[in-house]
Write an enzyme that holds these catalytic residues in place. Sequence first.
Site, mmCIF file in Angstrom:
data_model
loop_
_atom_site.group_PDB
_atom_site.id
_atom_site.type_symbol
_atom_site.label_atom_id
_atom_site.label_comp_id
_atom_site.label_asym_id
_atom_site.label_seq_id
_atom_site.Cartn_x
_atom_site.Cartn_y
_atom_site.Cartn_z
ATOM 1 N N HIS A 66 46.314 13.644 75.501
ATOM 2 C CA HIS A 66 44.970 13.353 76.003
ATOM 3 C C HIS A 66 43.967 13.828 74.949
ATOM 4 O O HIS A 66 43.883 15.013 74.665
ATOM 5 C CB HIS A 66 44.727 14.070 77.334
ATOM 6 C CG HIS A 66 45.637 13.596 78.425
ATOM 7 N ND1 HIS A 66 45.396 12.456 79.149
ATOM 8 C CD2 HIS A 66 46.805 14.103 78.905
ATOM 9 C CE1 HIS A 66 46.369 12.274 80.034
ATOM 10 N NE2 HIS A 66 47.241 13.257 79.904
ATOM 11 N N LEU A 67 43.229 12.868 74.376
ATOM 12 C CA LEU A 67 42.314 13.219 73.284
ATOM 13 C C LEU A 67 40.866 13.402 73.738
ATOM 14 O O LEU A 67 40.055 13.945 72.997
ATOM 15 C CB LEU A 67 42.396 12.168 72.167
ATOM 16 C CG LEU A 67 43.680 12.208 71.344
ATOM 17 C CD1 LEU A 67 43.748 11.042 70.374
ATOM 18 C CD2 LEU A 67 43.814 13.530 70.592
ATOM 19 N N ARG A 68 40.493 12.932 74.908
ATOM 20 C CA ARG A 68 39.157 13.175 75.508
ATOM 21 C C ARG A 68 38.013 12.454 74.810
ATOM 22 O O ARG A 68 36.860 12.679 75.170
ATOM 23 C CB ARG A 68 38.835 14.675 75.579
ATOM 24 C CG ARG A 68 39.884 15.536 76.257
ATOM 25 C CD ARG A 68 40.229 15.075 77.642
ATOM 26 N NE ARG A 68 41.102 16.036 78.332
ATOM 27 C CZ ARG A 68 41.907 15.708 79.329
ATOM 28 N NH1 ARG A 68 41.968 14.449 79.774
ATOM 29 N NH2 ARG A 68 42.653 16.616 79.910
ATOM 30 N N ASN A 98 42.971 7.813 79.914
ATOM 31 C CA ASN A 98 42.017 8.333 80.912
ATOM 32 C C ASN A 98 40.800 8.980 80.257
ATOM 33 O O ASN A 98 40.384 10.085 80.599
ATOM 34 C CB ASN A 98 42.711 9.320 81.875
ATOM 35 C CG ASN A 98 43.238 10.549 81.188
ATOM 36 O OD1 ASN A 98 43.518 10.528 79.994
ATOM 37 N ND2 ASN A 98 43.375 11.637 81.923
ATOM 38 N N ASP A 155 47.925 6.871 83.691
ATOM 39 C CA ASP A 155 48.230 8.304 83.739
ATOM 40 C C ASP A 155 47.048 9.158 84.203
ATOM 41 O O ASP A 155 45.911 8.937 83.802
ATOM 42 C CB ASP A 155 48.697 8.825 82.387
ATOM 43 C CG ASP A 155 49.082 10.288 82.494
ATOM 44 O OD1 ASP A 155 49.887 10.620 83.364
ATOM 45 O OD2 ASP A 155 48.529 11.108 81.739
ATOM 46 N N HIS A 235 56.372 12.537 82.190
ATOM 47 C CA HIS A 235 56.508 13.942 82.608
ATOM 48 C C HIS A 235 57.297 14.188 83.901
ATOM 49 O O HIS A 235 56.757 14.664 84.887
ATOM 50 C CB HIS A 235 55.147 14.640 82.679
ATOM 51 C CG HIS A 235 54.027 13.880 83.351
ATOM 52 N ND1 HIS A 235 54.157 13.241 84.546
ATOM 53 C CD2 HIS A 235 52.747 13.697 82.962
ATOM 54 C CE1 HIS A 235 53.008 12.696 84.874
ATOM 55 N NE2 HIS A 235 52.140 12.945 83.932
ATOM 56 N N ASP A 308 52.056 16.079 77.040
ATOM 57 C CA ASP A 308 50.986 16.030 78.054
ATOM 58 C C ASP A 308 49.862 17.002 77.676
ATOM 59 O O ASP A 308 49.266 17.664 78.528
ATOM 60 C CB ASP A 308 51.514 16.317 79.465
ATOM 61 C CG ASP A 308 50.521 15.880 80.552
ATOM 62 O OD1 ASP A 308 49.501 15.263 80.225
ATOM 63 O OD2 ASP A 308 50.784 16.184 81.731
ATOM 64 N N HIS A 312 40.948 21.090 78.194
ATOM 65 C CA HIS A 312 39.782 21.207 79.071
ATOM 66 C C HIS A 312 38.891 22.307 78.507
ATOM 67 O O HIS A 312 39.368 23.400 78.194
ATOM 68 C CB HIS A 312 40.184 21.575 80.505
ATOM 69 C CG HIS A 312 40.906 20.473 81.220
ATOM 70 N ND1 HIS A 312 40.287 19.310 81.604
ATOM 71 C CD2 HIS A 312 42.201 20.365 81.612
ATOM 72 C CE1 HIS A 312 41.170 18.520 82.211
ATOM 73 N NE2 HIS A 312 42.344 19.128 82.218
HETATM 74 ZN ZN LIG Z 1 50.286 12.308 84.070
#
Ligand SMILES: [Zn+2]
Length: 442
Positions: A66-68, A98, A155, A235, A308, A312
Site C-alpha cells: 500500500h503506497l498511499r 485502495n 483489497d 494474506h 501487506d 499509517h
Molecule cells: Zn487486504
Amino acid sequence: MPDSALTLVIRGGTVVGPEGLTRADVAIGGGTVVGLADAIEPPPGATVLDAGGCLVGPGLVDLHTHLRQPGREEAETIESGARAAALGGYTAIVAMPNTEPPIDSAGVVREILDFAAGGAAEVAVAGAITMGRAGQALAPLGELAALGVTLFTDDGAGVQDGALMRRALDYAKGLGVTLAQHCEDACLAAGGAMHEGAWSSRLGIPGMPAAAEEAMVARDIALVRLTGSRVHFLHLSTAGSVDLVRRAKAEGLPVTAEAAPHHMLLTHAAVAGYDPVFKVNPPLRTDEDVAAVVAGLCDGTIDAVATDHAPHAPEAKDVTFDQAPPGMLGLQTALPIAWEVLSPHLSPERVFALMSTQPAAIARLTATDPRLAGQTAHGGPVEVGGAANLCVFDPAATTVVDPGRLASRSRNTPYAGRTFAGAVRHTVLRGEPVVVDAVAQR
Ligand SMILES: [Zn+2]
C-alpha cells in the site's frame, strides 16, 4: 564479453539459483548479468560490491504494497515506499488500488506509473475489481488490462456479491488477468477489531471470527470451479483457509495464495497491551493458525510471502485500538522475518522462490513490458543474460528494527526494538546499485 560493457561486479557471494547454490562473482553491464564466474576482474571504473558471506538472489517481488499515493501522502509516497522496498531487498512491488482516488481508471494507473519512474524499485499496479472498490459495478478491467495491469483486487474489502464476483471472473478469464481476493465476509466480520477468540473475550475487544475469512475462501474456490478462472488469495491467516486452498490445489484448480510475515510470526496475544500497532486486517490469529500458515508456505500450498505493507501516519494510527485503522509496515522487515521463520525448514532457493520467483510469476513480472514504464524482468533466475535485478542478503548479519530509521514516512512497525537474523546488504535494480551496505542510493 567486452570489458567495457561491465559496469558492476558483485564479489564473493553465493548465487541462489533454482537448482542450488553456486559460489560465484556476478558481472553486470547494461542492466543485464553478463558473467558468473570465480574471481571476475573488474575493469577500471567499474563499481565493486562486496558480497562476502552473502546470498545473491533475484530481487524480491512484493504482491501487496500500500503506497498511499494519491491521497494519503503524509503516510507514504510512491517514492518513500519504493525506497523502503529497495532497502528490504525488493526490486518490484505491486501497488494496491485502495488509494484516494482508487485505481479504477486508466488515468490513475498512468499517474502512478509516471510518479514511480526512476524510483528505487519498479512499481506495478493492481487495479480495482469494482468501481470505487464499492462492490457494486465492475471497473473497466479491459481498459486497465490494456495498460499492462495483470492483477485486480478490491483489497481492504472483499467482493461481497457472489454474482458480481462470478461475472468479474468470467471477464478476467477472457482478458487473461488474475483476480486477487481480500477474503472477508463483511457481515460476519462487522464491528470486529481483532481475531475472535480467547484474547478478544479477555480484552473486551469485538472479534472477527476465522469463519469470516474462510467463508469467502470457500465461496471463491466454488466460483473458480464454476468459471475456470484463476483467483489469487491475499494474506491468508487461518488454518481453515490454508486447508481449503490445499484441497483446491489437490483438485487441480487454478488458485494461488500469499501470506504476510506478521501472520507467520505474531499471534493475537500481541494485542494484550491494546497497542494499535498490532491491529491489522486480517487480524493476528492463534498459535495454531500461525503454525498452519508456516506449514502452508513449506508444503507449497501458499505460493508467496507478501508484505501487506500498510503505512499509517501517527495522527491516524496512534489512537484507541478500536478507532485505529488496521495495517502495519512490512517492506523492510519481510526478508529477515521470512528467513528466521522459514530457513530452518526450507533451502535458500525455496525462500527466494517464495519471495521473488513465485510472486513475480503471479503478477506476471517475469518479462519486460514496455507498457509499464519499460518494466524489466523480475524473479530471476540469476543467470547470464538475465535482468540484473538482485538482492544481496547476509544471513549472518542481524536486522535491528528502529522505527525512526525506516525509510517509510510512517512508523507503524510492530517490531520496534526487535532483532531478526539476516540483513539486506545491497539491492541492484536494472544493473544499478540502489542500496549499498544497507544505505539507499536514491
Ligand atoms: Zn487486504
